[in-house]
Design a protein around this motif. Structure first.
Motif, PDB file in Angstrom:
ATOM      1  N   ASN A 193       1.074  15.682 -11.242  1.00  0.00           N
ATOM      2  CA  ASN A 193       1.085  15.208  -9.854  1.00  0.00           C
ATOM      3  C   ASN A 193       0.583  13.776  -9.750  1.00  0.00           C
ATOM      4  OD1 ASN A 193      -1.526  15.798 -10.580  1.00  0.00           O
ATOM      5  ND2 ASN A 193      -2.080  16.687  -8.582  1.00  0.00           N
ATOM      6  N   PRO A 194       1.251  12.824 -10.400  1.00  0.00           N
ATOM      7  CA  PRO A 194       0.794  11.429 -10.334  1.00  0.00           C
ATOM      8  C   PRO A 194       0.996  10.864  -8.927  1.00  0.00           C
ATOM      9  CG  PRO A 194       2.926  11.528 -11.380  1.00  0.00           C
ATOM     10  CD  PRO A 194       2.490  12.957 -11.180  1.00  0.00           C
ATOM     11  N   LEU A 195       0.201   9.847  -8.580  1.00  0.00           N
ATOM     12  CA  LEU A 195       0.306   9.126  -7.311  1.00  0.00           C
ATOM     13  C   LEU A 195       0.379   7.641  -7.639  1.00  0.00           C
ATOM     14  CD1 LEU A 195       0.253   8.976  -4.237  1.00  0.00           C
ATOM     15  CD2 LEU A 195      -2.257   9.092  -4.328  1.00  0.00           C
ATOM     16  N   THR A 196       1.536   7.050  -7.395  1.00  0.00           N
ATOM     17  CA  THR A 196       1.787   5.649  -7.741  1.00  0.00           C
ATOM     18  C   THR A 196       2.138   4.874  -6.483  1.00  0.00           C
ATOM     19  OG1 THR A 196       2.621   6.323  -9.919  1.00  0.00           O
ATOM     20  CG2 THR A 196       3.154   4.089  -9.168  1.00  0.00           C
ATOM     21  N   ILE A 197       1.585   3.668  -6.353  1.00  0.00           N
ATOM     22  CA  ILE A 197       1.861   2.806  -5.200  1.00  0.00           C
ATOM     23  C   ILE A 197       2.405   1.485  -5.718  1.00  0.00           C
ATOM     24  CG2 ILE A 197       0.906   1.738  -3.117  1.00  0.00           C
ATOM     25  CD1 ILE A 197      -1.348   3.763  -3.210  1.00  0.00           C
ATOM     26  N   GLN A 198       3.575   1.092  -5.231  1.00  0.00           N
ATOM     27  CA  GLN A 198       4.229  -0.129  -5.682  1.00  0.00           C
ATOM     28  C   GLN A 198       4.967  -0.767  -4.503  1.00  0.00           C
ATOM     29  OE1 GLN A 198       4.218  -2.072  -8.144  1.00  0.00           O
ATOM     30  NE2 GLN A 198       3.171  -0.907  -9.770  1.00  0.00           N
ATOM     31  N   THR A 199       5.544  -1.949  -4.766  1.00  0.00           N
ATOM     32  CA  THR A 199       6.300  -2.669  -3.744  1.00  0.00           C
ATOM     33  C   THR A 199       7.788  -2.358  -3.872  1.00  0.00           C
ATOM     34  OG1 THR A 199       6.619  -4.627  -5.128  1.00  0.00           O
ATOM     35  CG2 THR A 199       4.611  -4.535  -3.774  1.00  0.00           C
ATOM     36  N   TYR A 200       8.519  -2.648  -2.809  1.00  0.00           N
ATOM     37  CA  TYR A 200       9.976  -2.474  -2.853  1.00  0.00           C
ATOM     38  C   TYR A 200      10.607  -3.398  -3.889  1.00  0.00           C
ATOM     39  CZ  TYR A 200       9.686   0.206   1.506  1.00  0.00           C
ATOM     40  OH  TYR A 200       9.397   1.150   2.455  1.00  0.00           O
ATOM     41  N   LEU A 206      -0.611  -4.819   0.829  1.00  0.00           N
ATOM     42  CA  LEU A 206      -0.600  -3.464   1.351  1.00  0.00           C
ATOM     43  C   LEU A 206      -0.748  -2.423   0.249  1.00  0.00           C
ATOM     44  CD1 LEU A 206       2.188  -3.787   4.060  1.00  0.00           C
ATOM     45  CD2 LEU A 206      -0.263  -4.162   4.229  1.00  0.00           C
ATOM     46  N   VAL A 207      -0.374  -2.784  -0.986  1.00  0.00           N
ATOM     47  CA  VAL A 207      -0.611  -1.869  -2.104  1.00  0.00           C
ATOM     48  C   VAL A 207      -2.106  -1.630  -2.258  1.00  0.00           C
ATOM     49  CG1 VAL A 207      -0.413  -1.601  -4.600  1.00  0.00           C
ATOM     50  CG2 VAL A 207       1.513  -2.499  -3.293  1.00  0.00           C
ATOM     51  N   SER A 208      -2.887  -2.703  -2.238  1.00  0.00           N
ATOM     52  CA  SER A 208      -4.343  -2.554  -2.337  1.00  0.00           C
ATOM     53  C   SER A 208      -4.896  -1.798  -1.135  1.00  0.00           C
ATOM     54  CB  SER A 208      -4.996  -3.937  -2.434  1.00  0.00           C
ATOM     55  OG  SER A 208      -4.488  -4.647  -3.549  1.00  0.00           O
ATOM     56  N   GLN A 209      -4.335  -2.063   0.034  1.00  0.00           N
ATOM     57  CA  GLN A 209      -4.821  -1.377   1.232  1.00  0.00           C
ATOM     58  C   GLN A 209      -4.552   0.118   1.151  1.00  0.00           C
ATOM     59  OE1 GLN A 209      -3.955  -3.263   5.048  1.00  0.00           O
ATOM     60  NE2 GLN A 209      -3.401  -1.274   5.895  1.00  0.00           N
ATOM     61  N   PHE A 210      -3.365   0.511   0.683  1.00  0.00           N
ATOM     62  CA  PHE A 210      -3.037   1.928   0.527  1.00  0.00           C
ATOM     63  C   PHE A 210      -3.971   2.584  -0.501  1.00  0.00           C
ATOM     64  CE2 PHE A 210       1.051   2.348   2.787  1.00  0.00           C
ATOM     65  CZ  PHE A 210       0.936   3.667   3.168  1.00  0.00           C
ATOM     66  N   GLN A 211      -4.214   1.920  -1.607  1.00  0.00           N
ATOM     67  CA  GLN A 211      -5.098   2.487  -2.625  1.00  0.00           C
ATOM     68  C   GLN A 211      -6.511   2.691  -2.071  1.00  0.00           C
ATOM     69  OE1 GLN A 211      -4.729  -0.340  -5.830  1.00  0.00           O
ATOM     70  NE2 GLN A 211      -2.942   0.689  -6.718  1.00  0.00           N
ATOM     71  N   ARG A 212      -6.992   1.731  -1.299  1.00  0.00           N
ATOM     72  CA  ARG A 212      -8.326   1.854  -0.727  1.00  0.00           C
ATOM     73  C   ARG A 212      -8.387   3.012   0.268  1.00  0.00           C
ATOM     74  NH1 ARG A 212      -8.486  -2.811   0.837  1.00  0.00           N
ATOM     75  NH2 ARG A 212      -7.916  -2.564   3.035  1.00  0.00           N
ATOM     76  N   ASP A 213      -7.369   3.118   1.136  1.00  0.00           N
ATOM     77  CA  ASP A 213      -7.393   4.166   2.159  1.00  0.00           C
ATOM     78  C   ASP A 213      -7.257   5.557   1.543  1.00  0.00           C
ATOM     79  OD1 ASP A 213      -7.638   2.185   4.033  1.00  0.00           O
ATOM     80  OD2 ASP A 213      -5.514   2.148   4.574  1.00  0.00           O
ATOM     81  N   LEU A 214      -6.358   5.708   0.584  1.00  0.00           N
ATOM     82  CA  LEU A 214      -6.174   7.022  -0.025  1.00  0.00           C
ATOM     83  C   LEU A 214      -7.374   7.416  -0.879  1.00  0.00           C
ATOM     84  CD1 LEU A 214      -2.384   6.984  -0.986  1.00  0.00           C
ATOM     85  CD2 LEU A 214      -3.493   8.092   0.953  1.00  0.00           C
TER      86      LEU A 214
END
Length: 841
Positions: free
Chosen positions: A242-249, A210-218
């Motif tokens: 204004n960084p944008l970081t996506i990671q797992t719990y 889902l990290v990859s999916q979020f990066q692709r969608d955004l």
């Protein structure tokens, strides 16, 4: 003459000062404080949230701050950004994608909470402990940072966990909203990213996939230039503001101590119900500075736990409302009775023990049957199948391919590259069936997916809702998603296995019918229906009142074999009252072919004979009722009904004849004395016709009956004796009719008549003779006869000769008047009186 001196006012100066300050603060903060057309004195009035943001911004500017501090961003940055986004006539993202109404509602609800937090003195979220009505669940193993595993990280148990009672200062800044799966939560998250253009944003999800999916969608929505690796303490100056970081719990739980406290002011938690594990929730409480927004589709199933970590709710969109708006695909359901019994499989941690469940279900015969079922019902329709384990998934894929289906199994053992290739092939249509255990239960979405088959039943409502969410995305060629539940067709919501109807608390099950509300507008006009609704249904709610309401409302489509004995009798009562004559054949087939009980059939016939408004149906129902053996109490009710009920007034003779023939054929189960009483009671009700038959066959009958009725005392008894002797000498039918019309006024005469009735013949013979004296009931409608008469008159009126003759009669010759019209104009005339003849003339 006096001069008028105008005093200068400070209003315009104050307005200009506010405007200048707002522009100065906007250049400093990057968000507008004042928009075109707004009145500065109103929107920036003292005490308003925007004025507080302006005052604090000016204070930091005076203190020499070139950029807003992290504290100011947390307090006001998101609020100003939401006002900017929502001020647009059609709120949209950086790519131009317009937000839908429910996504705008989520942003507006969040803005309302932030404004209220500044404009009231009390905390908006309670005491920082979620109202003390939530609980933290037990800890489960974290997700590894490498390949995806079968179980979701920090999984939430449906058990009641221990309550968290420690300090929680950041609870006042944690919010949540609930939108159904496939309704566009990712776009809603992008809306918050757009509003937080000046803030550092951290997005947390529970799987690497889902990290990859979020990066692709955004990236598609125009925010790819903001992506940044996680910023650690002391390295803030190396990145932008204004960084944008996506990671797992799992990563967040391990690294929250090293994450910069100044870099991120907004944390978006995807699938917030998976953030309730002990380690993840503890990490969230240990990182209290930012604003948290939790997104979930299953919050209402475990509301107490979610509200403990994310106390304030900003928006709630139920699944039914989303389906009604057309935001998600409607859902149809197919129940398949299970072959393997799972009653002995224990429930551990809120769901069935997967190891024991796999041993129970993973058999070649069952796998082949499942593959054949999918091929026969859905052919090449794209779908997703949930198995009881990894081995079960691969064995199922083998059997699915054996029957000609393009199927593939995926699991946590699948390498990431192979997994990505398989999912891409599914999107391209090279694979039609994906089989997995729990890998694709959350986060993954494919608009093509239409069928969701639960070959591994679940006892967790959360898991079930996440599964069906995979097929709820709309697609131009998808009319509705299809859910296959392996439960009995009449299973109620109290069963251990969760079904679509128990999840949505539906009242009845109709095979192939929509369970979610129909959308107001049909968008998928080109889509063909993959599952046709059955003509029958069965109540599945455990609530007795709701079950009876379904039976009352849908009695024509109820399948009686799925009802218990009491419900079948109730259904038969409703049907007997309301069935129409032209529906009788189909209804009789349902009674006989669908397995209705004998008591149900008897109740239907009795009610139809007593309460149905159609006369022909009452006659037929009575005849069918007495064609089988009738108990004493029931037959007594039928006798009372036919002889006394007002509804049988016009058909009383037909009903009496039917009951007499039933007694003659031995259908009434009662002692001889009771049968005799019924026989002569029915004969008494048909006295007029019996008297007419006796008089027609024996002319002296009328004189004997008249003498008996008009005499008293010993003369009456003598006449009774004469009538009795005569009746015994006559044929059985005439003698029975004569005795049926006779009535004694004294004990002696009554005794003579009753003795003669007993000596006349056997009870069955007497009942048969009395029945033959009555005419057969008419089963043809009187409307048909009237219709024939009208047609005959119409055909006669349309004959040419008749029309010409009628016209000649109606139109008089020239100069002449119709006699009737002339007479009417002249008035009434007196009759002429002829002169009487005299003897002379």
């Amino acid at each position: 003459m006096q001069e008028t001196t105008e005093q200068p006012t400070t209003t315009s100066e104050a307005t200009n000062g506010l405007t200048a300050d707002a522009l100065r603060a906007e250049a400093w903060a990057g968000e507008p404080f004042l928009r075109e057309g707004e009145d500065p004195t109103r929107v920036l009035a003292p005490g308003t949230s925007r004025r507080r943001a302006l005052d604090d911004a000016l204070a930091e500017i005076e203190a020499g701050r070139r950029t807003p501090t992290p504290g100011w961003k947390v307090e006001y940055g998101l609020m100003l950004g939401l006002e900017r986004v929502l001020a647009e006539e059609r709120p949209h993202l950086a790519s131009g994608t317009e937000l839908r109404r429910h996504q705008v509602d989520a942003l507006a609800g969040m803005l309302t909470e932030l404004i209220a937090a500044h404009e009231r003195e009390a905390d908006p979220n309670g005491n920082g402990n979620g109202g003390a009505n939530g609980a933290a669940p037990e800890a489960v193993e974290e997700e590894e940072e490498g390949e995806p595993t079968e179980d979701s990280t920090e999984d939430v148990l449906d058990e009641e966990p221990e309550e968290y009672t420690g300090p929680d200062p950041g609870a006042v800044r944690r919010y949540r909203f609930r939108h159904p799966t496939a309704s566009g939560k990712t776009i809603a998250a992008a809306g918050f990213v757009e509003a937080a253009r000046t803030l550092g944003v951290l997005i947390l999800t529970h799987r690497r996939l889902l990290v990859s999916q979020f990066q692709r969608d955004l990236t598609d929505e125009g925010y790819g230039d903001r992506f940044s690796p996680a910023i650690e303490r002391g390295k803030e100056s190396l990145r932008g503001d204004n960084p944008l970081t996506i990671q797992t719990y799992a990563w967040f739980a391990r690294h929250q101590d090293s994450i910069s406290r100044d870099a991120y002011q907004l944390v978006i938690c995807d699938e917030a119900h998976t953030a309730l594990g002990e380690k993840t929730s503890a990490a969230i409480r240990s990182f209290p500075e930012p604003i948290y927004i939790g997104m979930t589709a299953t919050e209402h199933l475990i509301a107490k736990q979610v509200s403990d970590v994310f106390p304030a709710s900003v928006d709630d969109l139920p699944l039914q409302d989303a389906a009604r708006r057309g935001l998600i695909a409607p859902l149809r359901d197919l129940r398949v009775p299970p072959v393997a019994a799972i009653n002995q499989v224990p429930i551990v941690g809120g769901d069935f023990d997967q190891e024991i469940l796999a041993k129970t279900l993973d058999h070649q015969a069952l796998n082949q049957a499942a593959a054949s079922l999918y091929r026969e019902r859905f052919e090449n329709t794209p779908g997703i199948v949930y198995a009881a384990g990894v081995e079960h998934a691969y064995n199922l894929a083998k059997e699915f391919r054996a029957v000609g289906l393009k199927a593939e199994a995926v699991s946590g053992r699948t390498p990431p590259v192979r997994l990505a290739e398989t999912l891409a092939a599914y999107e391209r249509g090279e694979i039609n069936v994906l089989i997995n255990a729990m890998l694709l239960a959350e986060g993954w979405n494919s608009p093509r997916a239409t069928v969701c088959m639960h070959l591994a039943p679940t006892a967790s409502r959360r898991v079930y809702q996440q599964r069906i969410g995979r097929i709820m995305r709309t697609h131009p060629r998808k009319e509705a998603g299809i859910v296959v539940d392996f439960v009995p067709k009449a299973a109620t919501h109290n069963e251990r296995v969760v079904s679509l109807h128990s999840l949505l608390d539906a009242d009845f099950y109709r095979e192939g019918a929509r369970v979610t509300p129909a959308p107001r507008r049909r968008v998928q006009r080109r889509a063909r229906r993959k599952l046709t609704p059955a003509p029958w249904l069965v109540p599945v709610t455990p609530d007795v009142r709701r079950r009876l309401a379904v039976i009352t409302r849908e009695w024509q489509r109820i399948d009686p074999k799925y009802l218990d004995e009491d419900e079948q009798r109730y259904w038969a009562t409703i049907a007997g009252r309301q069935i129409r004559f032209d529906e009788r054949a189909a209804f009789v087939e349902k009674l006989t072919a669908r397995g209705a009980s004998k008591a149900c059939l008897e109740q239907f016939l009795a009610t139809c004979a007593a309460e149905n408004p159609n006369r022909r149906l009452r006659i037929i129902a009575l005849s069918d009722r007495v064609s089988m053996t009738v108990e004493r109490a029931d037959f007594d009710d039928l006798v009372t009904l036919v002889t006394q009920a007002p509804t049988w007034e016009k058909d009383r003779m037909g009903g009496v004849r039917i009951l007499l023939r039933a007694i003659a054929e031995g259908k009434a189960d009662a002692p001889e004395q009771i049968l005799a009483r019924w026989t002569w009671r029915l004969a008494r009700a048909s006295r007029k016709l019996q008297d007419r038959r006796a008089s027609a066959e024996f002319p002296e009958a009328k004189r004997l009956l008249g003498a008996l009725a008009n005499s008293r005392g010993h003369r009456h008894e003598e006449n009774a004796a004469k009538l009795v002797n005569t009746a015994l000498e006559l044929p059985l039918s005439v003698g029975a009719a004569l005795l049926a019309s006779a009535e004694g006024y004294t004990p002696r005469s009554t005794q003579l008549i009753e003795a003669a009735r007993e000596r006349l013949g056997t009870l069955q013979e007497v009942a048969g003779a009395l029945a033959e004296n009555l005419p057969q009931p008419k089963l043809t409608s009187g409307r048909s006869r009237r219709r024939k008469r009208r047609k005959r008159k119409k055909s006669q009126a349309q004959q040419p000769g008749a029309q010409q003759q009628t016209q000649e009669q109606e139109q008089p010759k020239d100069g002449q008047e119709e006699p009737a019209r002339a007479a009417k104009r002249k008035g009434p005339t007196k009759p002429k009186v002829e002169p009487a003849e005299t003897p002379a003339s």
